[in-house]
Design an enzyme around this catalytic site. Structure first.
Site, mmCIF file in Angstrom:
data_model
loop_
_atom_site.group_PDB
_atom_site.id
_atom_site.type_symbol
_atom_site.label_atom_id
_atom_site.label_comp_id
_atom_site.label_asym_id
_atom_site.label_seq_id
_atom_site.Cartn_x
_atom_site.Cartn_y
_atom_site.Cartn_z
ATOM 1 N N GLU A 102 18.983 -43.929 4.286
ATOM 2 C CA GLU A 102 17.936 -45.059 3.385
ATOM 3 C C GLU A 102 16.618 -44.827 4.121
ATOM 4 O O GLU A 102 15.448 -45.028 3.336
ATOM 5 C CB GLU A 102 18.481 -46.589 3.775
ATOM 6 N N ARG A 146 17.410 -50.336 -3.367
ATOM 7 C CA ARG A 146 16.660 -49.383 -2.835
ATOM 8 C C ARG A 146 16.090 -48.349 -3.362
ATOM 9 O O ARG A 146 16.098 -47.193 -2.803
ATOM 10 C CB ARG A 146 17.490 -49.004 -1.331
ATOM 11 N N SER A 205 17.962 -50.583 8.410
ATOM 12 C CA SER A 205 19.365 -49.923 8.181
ATOM 13 C C SER A 205 18.823 -48.264 7.954
ATOM 14 O O SER A 205 17.943 -47.952 7.265
ATOM 15 C CB SER A 205 19.498 -50.100 6.653
HETATM 16 N N1 EPU Z 1 29.650 -54.967 9.676
HETATM 17 C C1 EPU Z 1 30.314 -54.657 10.631
HETATM 18 N N2 EPU Z 1 29.793 -54.085 11.679
HETATM 19 C C2 EPU Z 1 28.608 -53.846 11.984
HETATM 20 C C3 EPU Z 1 27.691 -53.979 10.621
HETATM 21 C C4 EPU Z 1 27.978 -54.723 9.726
HETATM 22 O O1 EPU Z 1 31.526 -55.151 10.493
HETATM 23 O O2 EPU Z 1 28.068 -53.125 12.692
HETATM 24 C C5 EPU Z 1 30.080 -55.891 8.435
HETATM 25 C C6 EPU Z 1 29.557 -57.279 8.338
HETATM 26 O O3 EPU Z 1 30.252 -58.060 9.107
HETATM 27 C C7 EPU Z 1 29.419 -57.496 6.716
HETATM 28 C C8 EPU Z 1 29.014 -56.322 6.259
HETATM 29 O O4 EPU Z 1 29.533 -55.240 7.114
HETATM 30 O O5 EPU Z 1 30.815 -57.992 6.584
HETATM 31 C C9 EPU Z 1 27.768 -56.105 5.922
HETATM 32 O O6 EPU Z 1 26.969 -56.445 7.024
HETATM 33 P P1 EPU Z 1 25.532 -57.139 6.875
HETATM 34 O O7 EPU Z 1 25.787 -58.598 6.014
HETATM 35 O O8 EPU Z 1 24.807 -57.435 8.290
HETATM 36 O O9 EPU Z 1 24.590 -56.470 5.954
HETATM 37 P P2 EPU Z 1 24.608 -54.827 5.702
HETATM 38 O O10 EPU Z 1 25.209 -54.332 4.417
HETATM 39 O O11 EPU Z 1 24.785 -54.133 7.114
HETATM 40 C C10 EPU Z 1 22.133 -55.106 4.175
HETATM 41 C C11 EPU Z 1 20.980 -54.511 3.918
HETATM 42 C C12 EPU Z 1 19.983 -54.798 5.213
HETATM 43 C C13 EPU Z 1 19.835 -56.423 4.889
HETATM 44 C C14 EPU Z 1 21.427 -57.001 4.821
HETATM 45 C C15 EPU Z 1 21.370 -58.642 4.748
HETATM 46 C C16 EPU Z 1 20.979 -52.093 3.301
HETATM 47 C C17 EPU Z 1 21.256 -50.705 3.553
HETATM 48 N N3 EPU Z 1 20.873 -52.959 4.313
HETATM 49 O O12 EPU Z 1 22.839 -54.657 5.713
HETATM 50 O O13 EPU Z 1 18.813 -54.576 4.787
HETATM 51 O O14 EPU Z 1 19.021 -57.319 5.879
HETATM 52 O O15 EPU Z 1 22.003 -56.295 3.969
HETATM 53 O O16 EPU Z 1 20.834 -58.635 3.246
HETATM 54 O O17 EPU Z 1 21.424 -52.562 2.183
HETATM 55 C C18 EPU Z 1 17.402 -52.604 5.637
HETATM 56 O O18 EPU Z 1 17.456 -52.350 4.553
HETATM 57 O O19 EPU Z 1 16.652 -52.168 6.719
HETATM 58 C C19 EPU Z 1 18.385 -53.773 5.879
HETATM 59 C C20 EPU Z 1 18.361 -54.385 7.354
#
Ligand code: EPU
Length: 337
Positions: free
Chosen positions: A333, A164, A236
């Site tokens: 972010e 990012r 995010s």
């Molecule tokens: N999780 C929870 N509770 C929640 C959210 C997440 O327990 O409410 C856990 C999930 O179960 C998982 C981990 O946290 O084990 C990661 O969650 P997820 O795979 O949904 O991805 P993220 O880290 O929350 C990032 C990006 C997203 C992107 C997803 C998929 C960032 C800041 N965000 O989210 O990007 O779509 O991975 O690759 O890096 C964005 O930048 O706007 C965005 C949506």
């Protein structure tokens, strides 16, 4: 070129915050950019590029010029036996470009399906999802350099892409307006299925074709992320924090289920901010008219008429809670203006 004065920015930001901008310009070409920035009305540092406004939170009226690029062309520039290089105008919707690539059997950005926003915004925060990021395929970025007063092309290496991150958030912030981006896509299949539920979904759809990967990512995103056209949000709100391995080990000792991802930096790992926020009990809760999405705690939402102040108060309260429970700082972010 289209020029307007004193406009409401509510339709131009996905949080749906209503603030005013002193001036608004739409430009399509290098010539338009030259004309706009030669105009004394656009003072140095008093302009802001906006794509679809999917990653900004306006906190006050903007006393400058909002600039949107309205070049909607996708052109094939060169091709060899393995790849195709395309030039895409900054105004193209990112997901329209993904669809175009899938239709043309080109691999590289299918995991980035359904990310809201424009192509012009994609290099700025190096958009990423499901094990892929824009930087994997970007060859160069065409900008209007407001300091040098000319259009120029920055090679991918000069963009210093990171998680990012890019030069457009630092040295070139307020200096470069992205006019177009060049991408190199592959003709050869290169499925990346190792993130989360992607593999299982793709297999259920019948195997790793481009179309199935796009479909799987679309379904996963739709199941977790709110559509900003229905409920205001900017994806995010926080970045996933990069911490020393020792910090992650301390957290793992108490919460063995805590998700942890590797990083390119030695001795550092990435934690899931969504998980940290969720663990603090914030998922689905609200402060005033600003809330935490009930299916993904990383996303803050406008429950209807929220002011930027309400969103900031909620964000700060969450940051404090995460810091006191886990000893980890999370940072936005979203671009707060
Ligand atoms: N999780 C929870 N509770 C929640 C959210 C997440 O327990 O409410 C856990 C999930 O179960 C998982 C981990 O946290 O084990 C990661 O969650 P997820 O795979 O949904 O991805 P993220 O880290 O929350 C990032 C990006 C997203 C992107 C997803 C998929 C960032 C800041 N965000 O989210 O990007 O779509 O991975 O690759 O890096 C964005 O930048 O706007 C965005 C949506």
């Amino acid at each position: 070129m289209k020029l307007q004065q004193d406009i409401d920015l509510a339709p131009y930001n996905s949080f749906g915050v209503s603030v005013r901008a002193a001036r608004y310009a739409e430009i399509t070409s290098e010539q338009d950019a030259a004309e706009l920035f030669a105009d004394n009305g656009v003072a140095e540092g008093k302009w802001l590029a906006l794509g679809d406004g999917c990653n900004v939170l306006f906190t006050k009226d903007y006393d400058g010029t909002i600039v949107r690029v309205t070049d909607y062309a996708i052109d094939i520039e060169s091709e060899d036996s393995e790849s195709v290089t395309i030039r895409v105008g900054g105004g193209v919707e990112w997901d329209d470009m993904v669809e175009w690539c899938v239709e043309h059997n080109l691999w590289g950005i299918e995991n980035l399906s359904l990310i809201p926003g424009t192509v012009g915004a994609s290099p700025v925060q190096n958009i990423g999802a499901y094990g892929a990021e824009a930087a994997d395929t970007i060859v160069s970025v065409e900008i209007w350099d407001t300091v040098e007063g000319r259009a120029r092309s920055l090679a991918a290496e000069e963009c210093h892409f990171g998680y990012r991150e890019s030069v457009f958030k630092h040295e070139f912030k307020g200096r470069a307006l992205v006019l177009a981006v060049r991408f190199r896509l592959s003709k050869e299949a290169n499925p990346r299925l190792d993130y989360g539920d992607v593999r299982a979904k793709v297999e259920a759809l019948g195997g790793a074709t481009l179309r199935n990967i796009r479909q799987a990512v679309v379904e996963i995103r739709r199941s977790k992320l709110p559509d900003h056209k229905v409920i205001g949000n900017a994806g995010s709100f926080f970045k996933n924090p990069v911490v020393e391995t020792s910090v992650a080990e301390r957290i793992k000792a108490e919460w063995p289920e805590a998700p942890i991802y590797p990083t390119a930096e030695e001795g550092k790992v990435k934690l899931a901010a969504g998980w940290l926020i969720d663990k603090c009990g914030w998922k689905g809760r609200a402060l005033g008219r600003a809330g935490v999405h009930d299916r993904q705690a990383l996303v803050l939402v406008n429950l209807g008429g929220a002011s930027a102040e309400e969103v900031i108060t909620l964000a700060n309260t969450i940051r404090e809670d995460v810091a006191s429970k886990f000893g980890v700082e999370i940072s936005p972010e979203v671009n707060i203006i």
